[in-house]
Design an enzyme around this catalytic site. Structure first.
Site, short mmCIF file in Angstrom:
data_model
loop_
_atom_site.label_atom_id
_atom_site.label_comp_id
_atom_site.label_asym_id
_atom_site.label_seq_id
_atom_site.Cartn_x
_atom_site.Cartn_y
_atom_site.Cartn_z
N HIS A 149 0.85 -1.20 0.00
CA HIS A 149 0.00 0.00 0.00
C HIS A 149 0.89 1.25 0.00
CE1 HIS A 149 -3.92 -2.10 1.02
NE2 HIS A 149 -3.01 -3.05 1.23
N TYR A 164 3.67 -5.18 9.70
CA TYR A 164 3.54 -3.72 9.56
C TYR A 164 4.60 -3.03 10.41
CZ TYR A 164 -1.19 -4.37 7.53
OH TYR A 164 -2.26 -4.73 6.75
C1 HEM Z 1 -0.58 -11.61 6.29
C2 HEM Z 1 -1.35 -10.70 5.72
C3 HEM Z 1 -0.90 -9.30 5.40
C4 HEM Z 1 0.35 -8.77 5.29
C5 HEM Z 1 1.69 -9.46 5.47
C6 HEM Z 1 0.21 -7.36 4.97
C7 HEM Z 1 1.24 -6.46 4.78
C8 HEM Z 1 1.13 -5.09 4.74
C9 HEM Z 1 2.21 -4.13 4.86
C10 HEM Z 1 3.70 -4.48 4.97
C11 HEM Z 1 1.70 -2.88 4.83
C12 HEM Z 1 2.45 -1.54 4.99
C13 HEM Z 1 2.55 -1.22 6.49
C14 HEM Z 1 3.30 0.06 6.83
O1 HEM Z 1 4.48 0.22 6.46
O2 HEM Z 1 2.72 0.93 7.55
C15 HEM Z 1 0.28 -3.05 4.68
C16 HEM Z 1 -0.61 -2.03 4.57
C17 HEM Z 1 -1.97 -2.20 4.55
N1 HEM Z 1 -2.69 -3.40 4.63
FE1 HEM Z 1 -1.92 -5.21 4.76
N2 HEM Z 1 -1.13 -7.07 4.89
C18 HEM Z 1 -1.83 -8.23 5.16
C19 HEM Z 1 -3.19 -8.40 5.21
C20 HEM Z 1 -4.09 -7.38 5.09
C21 HEM Z 1 -5.51 -7.54 5.25
C22 HEM Z 1 -6.27 -8.84 5.58
C23 HEM Z 1 -6.05 -6.33 5.10
C24 HEM Z 1 -7.52 -6.09 5.22
C25 HEM Z 1 -8.19 -5.05 4.96
C26 HEM Z 1 -4.96 -5.37 4.87
C27 HEM Z 1 -5.07 -4.01 4.67
C28 HEM Z 1 -4.03 -3.11 4.60
C29 HEM Z 1 -4.20 -1.68 4.48
C30 HEM Z 1 -5.52 -0.94 4.41
C31 HEM Z 1 -2.92 -1.12 4.45
C32 HEM Z 1 -2.55 0.36 4.26
C33 HEM Z 1 -2.44 1.04 5.60
C34 HEM Z 1 -1.91 2.45 5.38
O3 HEM Z 1 -2.50 3.20 4.58
O4 HEM Z 1 -0.90 2.75 6.02
N3 HEM Z 1 -3.78 -6.05 4.87
N4 HEM Z 1 -0.04 -4.39 4.61
#
Ligand code: HEM
Length: 368
Positions: free
Chosen positions: A72, A342
């Site tokens: 993201h 995260y």
């Molecule tokens: C094992 C499962 C998942 C992994 C490894 C993963 C990994 C990540 C990572 C690395 C980030 C960036 C975090 C940062 O640097 O602040 C992220 C952002 C995000 N993830 Fe996931 N994610 C997973 C599952 C999900 C699920 C199930 C959702 C459900 C809605 C989700 C929604 C989001 C959202 C909305 C963001 C953006 C947050 C922002 O704007 O800072 N993720 N994810």
């Protein structure tokens, strides 16, 4: 001879058998903790999936973009408030559901680890929010505009990422590997079908965003209920064409959002879905039946937008386990993995110099 008290360390304590046994005991505890720590960190099993290896996987797939989120990555900051209508009080004791207004800061983004990617019709959109009630508690939630998540476990997510890694010969993912992954993961195949069947909206403002993971609400009486939630758009849904618009604007989705906000605030209803006893809480690939009770607990109003910058949403980790009293994690295995990964992504990006984000807002609106 009396012990030499001039020495800094009085060795006579070692002559005391009990004390020696105690020190050996402490040594064993410290040793075991070190081994446990190393095991959790993955140092003892290099093939084990750890927060660090997961983030390495994102970096392998997308390259390293210093200072940006590893997933993201392309996004913009937003702010506004949540007006609770009091309907959530019977579901959760959280102060956020008491009637009243709570300030909110957040971020809209596109899923994927490329911060300069062009907006497109197939990009999954996300809304991340931090609710900040006056008592100092906080609720952070990240939601996507898809109906279910494609993977039931962190290992499956990572496995798919590996299968989709660009082939060094072509620079593109090998379709045969991707097909083999889907063929051997029926839950992913089923979820992809559900995701493909739902039309995407034309923009950020008319999209609805889902928690996908299940959580637990606990009310004042101590009743615990499984829940999922949706931010349901008030702007009427307009289906997006499957074709890439030929405007040449790489940020057309974000630019449309900024233009929409110039016309006035954008709103969503927070709809809580209450699961029943048999509804799976540990599998985000499975939607709950449509007839489950849904409660509209209030309205989110977003009225400000700004480019990512120091001290705004850029520096927030939207960890889904930052929860107020009255909201708890479920047994969904994605939640603890998300929290840990995260955190690792945040630690890496916070230590790097970041170049400006792709989306630069002409800040005529007040900045978040
Ligand atoms: C094992 C499962 C998942 C992994 C490894 C993963 C990994 C990540 C990572 C690395 C980030 C960036 C975090 C940062 O640097 O602040 C992220 C952002 C995000 N993830 Fe996931 N994610 C997973 C599952 C999900 C699920 C199930 C959702 C459900 C809605 C989700 C929604 C989001 C959202 C909305 C963001 C953006 C947050 C922002 O704007 O800072 N993720 N994810």
């Amino acid at each position: 001879m009396p012990p030499d008290k001039s020495s800094r360390y009085d060795l006579s304590v070692f002559r005391n058998g009990k004390m020696l046994a105690r020190l050996i005991g402490i040594g064993i505890i410290v040793g075991c903790s070190a081994v446990a720590f190393a095991a959790v960190a993955g140092w003892l099993s290099p093939d084990k999936l750890t927060p660090a290896s997961f983030v390495d996987g994102f970096q392998q797939a997308n390259g390293v973009h210093p200072g940006f989120r590893r997933n993201h990555a392309k996004g913009v900051c937003i702010a506004g408030n949540f007006a609770s209508n009091g309907q959530g009080v019977r579901l959760s004791k959280s102060v956020i559901f008491q009637p009243g207004i709570v300030p909110v800061v957040g971020r809209f983004a596109l899923a994927g680890g490329m911060p300069m990617m062009a907006d497109g019709p197939k990009a999954v959109r996300s809304m991340a929010l931090s609710f900040r009630p006056a008592n100092g508690e906080e609720w952070r939630t990240g939601m996507n505009d898809i109906p279910v998540f494609p993977f039931p476990t962190p290992a499956d997510f990572y496995g798919q990422m590996q299968a989709a890694m660009p082939d060094p010969a072509t620079g593109k993912p090998d379709p045969a590997k991707m097909k083999a992954f889907v063929d051997s993961h029926p839950k992913t195949a089923q979820a992809m079908k559900a995701i493909g069947a739902k039309p995407f909206s034309s923009g950020f403002a008319d999209a609805s965003y889902n928690s996908l993971d299940a959580f637990r609400f606990v009310n004042k009486a101590g009743t615990v209920m499984p829940v999922r939630w949706t931010m349901a758009a008030v702007d009427p849904f307009v289906a997006q064409s499957a074709e890439q618009p030929q405007t040449g604007d790489k940020n057309y989705l974000f630019d449309a959002l900024a233009a929409r906000l110039k016309q006035g605030p954008v709103q969503w209803h927070l709809i809580v879905t209450i699961g029943q006893a048999d509804d799976p809480t540990n599998d985000a690939t499975v939607a709950w039946p449509d007839d489950r009770e849904k409660v509209d607990v209030g309205t989110l109003t977003i009225d400000r937008i700004a480019s990512e910058a120091k001290d705004n949403c850029r520096d927030i980790n939207f960890d889904p386990l930052v929860l107020p009293s009255g909201i708890e994690a479920s047994d969904d295995p994605l939640l603890s993995a998300r929290s840990a990964v995260y955190s690792r992504s945040f630690t890496r990006r916070a230590g790097e110099d970041k170049t400006p984000s792709a989306v630069q807002i002409d800040n005529t609106a007040k900045e978040p």
